[in-house]
Design a protein around this motif. Sequence first.
Motif, PDB file in Angstrom:
ATOM      1  N   ARG A  58      11.459 -46.915 -36.728  1.00 43.06           N
ATOM      2  CA  ARG A  58      10.372 -46.598 -35.794  1.00 43.06           C
ATOM      3  C   ARG A  58       9.013 -46.831 -36.448  1.00 43.06           C
ATOM      4  NH1 ARG A  58      14.208 -42.699 -34.203  1.00 43.06           N
ATOM      5  NH2 ARG A  58      13.452 -41.126 -35.671  1.00 43.06           N
ATOM      6  N   SER A  88       8.449 -50.582 -36.448  1.00 40.83           N
ATOM      7  CA  SER A  88       8.162 -51.109 -35.116  1.00 40.83           C
ATOM      8  C   SER A  88       6.695 -50.893 -34.740  1.00 40.83           C
ATOM      9  CB  SER A  88       9.080 -50.441 -34.092  1.00 40.83           C
ATOM     10  OG  SER A  88       8.795 -50.893 -32.790  1.00 40.83           O
ATOM     11  N   SER A  89       6.190 -49.696 -34.959  1.00 40.85           N
ATOM     12  CA  SER A  89       4.785 -49.402 -34.642  1.00 40.85           C
ATOM     13  C   SER A  89       3.855 -50.216 -35.518  1.00 40.85           C
ATOM     14  CB  SER A  89       4.511 -47.908 -34.837  1.00 40.85           C
ATOM     15  OG  SER A  89       5.309 -47.130 -33.973  1.00 40.85           O
ATOM     16  N   ARG A 140      -3.729 -45.008 -31.482  1.00 40.05           N
ATOM     17  CA  ARG A 140      -2.333 -44.937 -31.010  1.00 40.05           C
ATOM     18  C   ARG A 140      -1.352 -45.220 -32.143  1.00 40.05           C
ATOM     19  NH1 ARG A 140      -4.684 -47.793 -26.839  1.00 40.05           N
ATOM     20  NH2 ARG A 140      -3.806 -49.765 -27.635  1.00 40.05           N
ATOM     21  N   CYS A 141      -1.638 -46.253 -32.914  1.00 42.11           N
ATOM     22  CA  CYS A 141      -0.741 -46.610 -34.007  1.00 42.11           C
ATOM     23  C   CYS A 141      -0.713 -45.521 -35.070  1.00 42.11           C
ATOM     24  CB  CYS A 141      -1.186 -47.945 -34.630  1.00 42.11           C
ATOM     25  SG  CYS A 141      -0.080 -48.521 -35.930  1.00 42.11           S
ATOM     26  N   GLU A 150       1.556 -42.740 -33.859  1.00 42.65           N
ATOM     27  CA  GLU A 150       2.966 -43.122 -33.910  1.00 42.65           C
ATOM     28  C   GLU A 150       3.478 -43.163 -35.352  1.00 42.65           C
ATOM     29  OE1 GLU A 150       3.146 -46.863 -31.962  1.00 42.65           O
ATOM     30  OE2 GLU A 150       2.735 -46.059 -29.948  1.00 42.65           O
TER      31      GLU A 150
END
Length: 233
Positions: A162, A165-166, A210-211, A214
Amino acid sequence: MDAEMEPRTEEVADSDPARAPGATQASAGRSDADLERDVKAATRNGRYALITALCAAVVSSAVAAGSAIYNTHSELDRNENVAAAQVLRADRQKTYVDFYNAAYSALATFGGLKAALMLDPPDRELVRRAAVEVNERMQEAAREIGSVYLVGSEEVSPTVARFASSMNAFIYDHLKPFPDQDATTADGVGGADKVAMLIDDPTLVGAIDRCTEELQTSFAEFVVVARDDLGAG
């Protein structure tokens, strides 16, 4: 009368089988045969007993040897398993620590890029250097992610996936295109860096926020699972 009685005495003596010479020899022969038979029987029984004892000793020795070999192999297997587990744990600990440091460094660079973007007027060179630093730190984290995939546990891998991916989405969708933007005005006159950069600032700053959120979430999950995997939870 005494003379008449003597012949009868001899007859009685002669009629006693036990006292007859032939009977004595026959009795002796039977005694010798019985003795020989008893001796042979005793010898045969002795041989059987000896053979039985030897067989029992051989079987007992074989069982003991087999048991010793099995115990030795079992002990070696246990020692090898323990040693392998210790080596694997040491490898995982180093890999987890290396990824932790690389991921933490990558996250720390986001603040510098965001601060450079929000300067008024923005400094294009400062933004470029901040963007390059973010990209380099993320590439270092990506290399450590590969090591986690290689030796990490099945529980740790999803948290790292995860994170990756981010990180990749931010790099390829926002970070790489930004330094390549043509910093010119609509009429083609140069020197309008502020205008061109401000067009992308809101989008990139929002992407950074946002990143960051995450990455921080998956990073915190990684720390918890990695500690449990290492027995430090």
